[in-house]
Each structure stands twice: as structure tokens, then as C-alpha cells.
Write a protein that holds these residues in place. Structure first.
Motif, PDB file in Angstrom:
ATOM      1  N   ALA A  13       0.938  -1.358  -0.019  1.00 32.34           N
ATOM      2  CA  ALA A  13       0.012   0.150   0.567  1.00 32.34           C
ATOM      3  C   ALA A  13       1.092   0.914  -0.025  1.00 32.34           C
ATOM      4  CB  ALA A  13      -1.040   0.179   1.087  1.00 32.34           C
TER       5      ALA A  13
ATOM      6  N   PHE B 202      -5.765   1.369  -1.951  1.00 30.80           N
ATOM      7  CA  PHE B 202      -7.243   0.834  -0.909  1.00 30.80           C
ATOM      8  C   PHE B 202      -7.455  -0.449  -1.604  1.00 30.80           C
ATOM      9  CE2 PHE B 202      -7.149   5.724  -2.890  1.00 30.80           C
ATOM     10  CZ  PHE B 202      -7.962   5.503  -1.347  1.00 30.80           C
ATOM     11  N   THR B 203      -7.014  -1.461  -2.098  1.00 26.16           N
ATOM     12  CA  THR B 203      -6.402  -2.260  -2.380  1.00 26.16           C
ATOM     13  C   THR B 203      -6.272  -3.491  -2.252  1.00 26.16           C
ATOM     14  OG1 THR B 203      -5.952  -2.756  -4.057  1.00 26.16           O
ATOM     15  CG2 THR B 203      -8.132  -2.520  -4.730  1.00 26.16           C
TER      16      THR B 203
ATOM     17  N   SER C 112      -4.613  -1.900   1.001  1.00 25.38           N
ATOM     18  CA  SER C 112      -4.734  -1.230   2.730  1.00 25.38           C
ATOM     19  C   SER C 112      -5.786  -1.292   3.639  1.00 25.38           C
ATOM     20  CB  SER C 112      -4.126   0.244   2.699  1.00 25.38           C
ATOM     21  OG  SER C 112      -4.853   0.987   2.098  1.00 25.38           O
ATOM     22  N   SER C 113      -6.517  -0.012   3.151  1.00 21.50           N
ATOM     23  CA  SER C 113      -7.297   0.415   5.038  1.00 21.50           C
ATOM     24  C   SER C 113      -8.710  -0.270   4.574  1.00 21.50           C
ATOM     25  CB  SER C 113      -7.876   1.440   5.130  1.00 21.50           C
ATOM     26  OG  SER C 113      -8.140   2.351   4.184  1.00 21.50           O
TER      27      SER C 113
ATOM     28  N   ALA D 111     -13.291   0.002   4.672  1.00 21.52           N
ATOM     29  CA  ALA D 111     -13.994   0.648   4.740  1.00 21.52           C
ATOM     30  C   ALA D 111     -15.375   0.738   5.910  1.00 21.52           C
ATOM     31  CB  ALA D 111     -15.074   1.864   3.613  1.00 21.52           C
TER      32      ALA D 111
END
Length: 203
Positions: free
Chosen positions: A116, A159-160, A162-163, A165
Motif C-alpha cells: 500500500a 486501497f485494494t 490497505s484500509s 471502509a
């Protein structure tokens, strides 16, 4: 325990392809794999230009060879990393030791966070070099769509890898690193349960 750690079925169980393809972390890994192909493929195929007056190709990103090299290197290595961890996902149900499973998940957490970060650096680097590129270097706008695609998918890859939602219904839609953290917690719980209730932990 009947349920296995991190949604992989019972520890030491057989490989189930139907279960594997339904796992969120597997889906995200495949998505990350596709994104990496788009990034390095776009740069390799259309990221280098040449002008009739020059005999040597140059990088579309502000003539900076480091920008193209970074994008290709990160894309290719991310591609290989995804394949490696997809193989680990396939082998994972056969790992009977909870400690070994925890080690695998910890490596997943670290690698996901690391990638990431690399994608974040790549996005910033490519976007900056694209912004300062001179129109006179590419008057026919050759390869501009590919250059923008590499930047866009570098951003998506952050985003794929890491974090998480949260959805409005509070259903957690975790991404790769966050999923690995959740799996680690599941493994820790399984280990504690097995310690407290050794009889019920047996298959």
C-alpha cells in the motif's frame, strides 16, 4: 472448534476451491493482481515515446526514466506477490498449526501494508511527473490514455492493499491489509480457545 481460522475451514482440512473463490481476501488479491497488470502493461506498451529527431525512446512522464522504471518494477513485483499469496491461500487450509497460520497472516499484514505504501509513493511520483510533463515532448498526445490509466490504477491499488471502509449497514468491507488483521484476531481467538478447552478443540 468446527469453524476454522480466518474462514479457511477446519485446520488441516482439504482444499476447497469453491470456498476459496468466495473469500473476500481472495477476490481482493485477484483485483490487485489485475490492477498491477494494468499499471505495468500500460507503461511497457505505451509509456515510452520516440520523436523522429531523436533516436532514443524517452519516458512519457516528463522524460524521467525513473518514473517509468518505478511503475514497471512495482507493477511486476506486485503481480508476483499476488500470485505468491494466492498460492498461500490455496495451501492455507492444509496448515494444521495455529502458530504457523498466525505467522502466515502476520506476513500478509506486513506485505499488504508495505505494498500500500509503495503504491502510494508510485501514485504520487507518476502523478507529479505527469503534471510537469511538457506538451512539446508529445505534441500528438500519444500514449496519454495509458499514462493516465497507470496513474489511476496506482491510486486504486492503494486501497485494494490497505484500509477498510464501513458500509451504511455497518457491514465491514475490509481490504487486503485489514482483512489480514481480522484473520490474525480470529487465529488468536482460536489459539486461546484451544488452550482453555482442549477437548472441544479436537476434530
Amino acid at each position: 472448534m468446527e469453524g476454522g481460522a480466518y474462514g479457511a475451514g477446519k485446520a488441516g482440512g482439504a482444499f476447497d476451491p469453491h470456498t476459496l473463490v468466495r473469500q473476500p481476501h481472495t477476490i481482493l488479491r485477484v483485483v490487485s493482481w489485475v490492477f498491477s497488470i494494468v499499471v505495468f502493461g500500460s507503461i511497457v506498451n505505451e509509456g515510452y515515446l520516440n520523436r523522429p529527431s531523436e533516436g532514443k525512446e524517452f519516458c512519457i512522464y516528463n522524460r524521467n526514466p525513473n518514473a517509468c522504471s518505478y511503475g514497471v518494477a512495482v507493477g511486476v513485483l506486485a503481480f508476483l506477490t499476488c500470485l505468491l499469496y494466492l498460492a498461500l491461500d490455496i495451501y492455507f487450509p492444509q496448515i494444521s498449526s495455529v502458530k504457523d497460520r498466525k505467522k502466515a497472516v502476520l506476513s500478509d499484514i506486513g506485505v499488504s501494508a508495505f505494498w500500500a505504501f509503495l503504491w502510494f509513493v508510485g501514485f504520487c511520483f507518476l502523478a507529479n511527473q505527469w503534471q510537469v510533463s511538457k506538451p512539446k515532448d508529445n505534441p500528438l498526445n500519444e500514449g496519454t490514455d495509458a499514462a493516465r490509466a497507470a496513474i489511476a490504477f496506482s491510486f486504486f491499488s492503494i486501497f485494494t492493499w490497505s484500509s477498510p471502509a464501513a458500509s451504511p449497514c455497518s457491514l465491514r468491507q475490509s481490504l487486503t491489509a485489514a482483512l489480514a488483521v481480522r484473520r490474525f484476531k480470529d487465529l488468536t481467538f482460536q489459539e486461546e480457545y484451544s488452550t482453555l478447552f482442549p477437548a472441544s478443540a479436537q476434530p
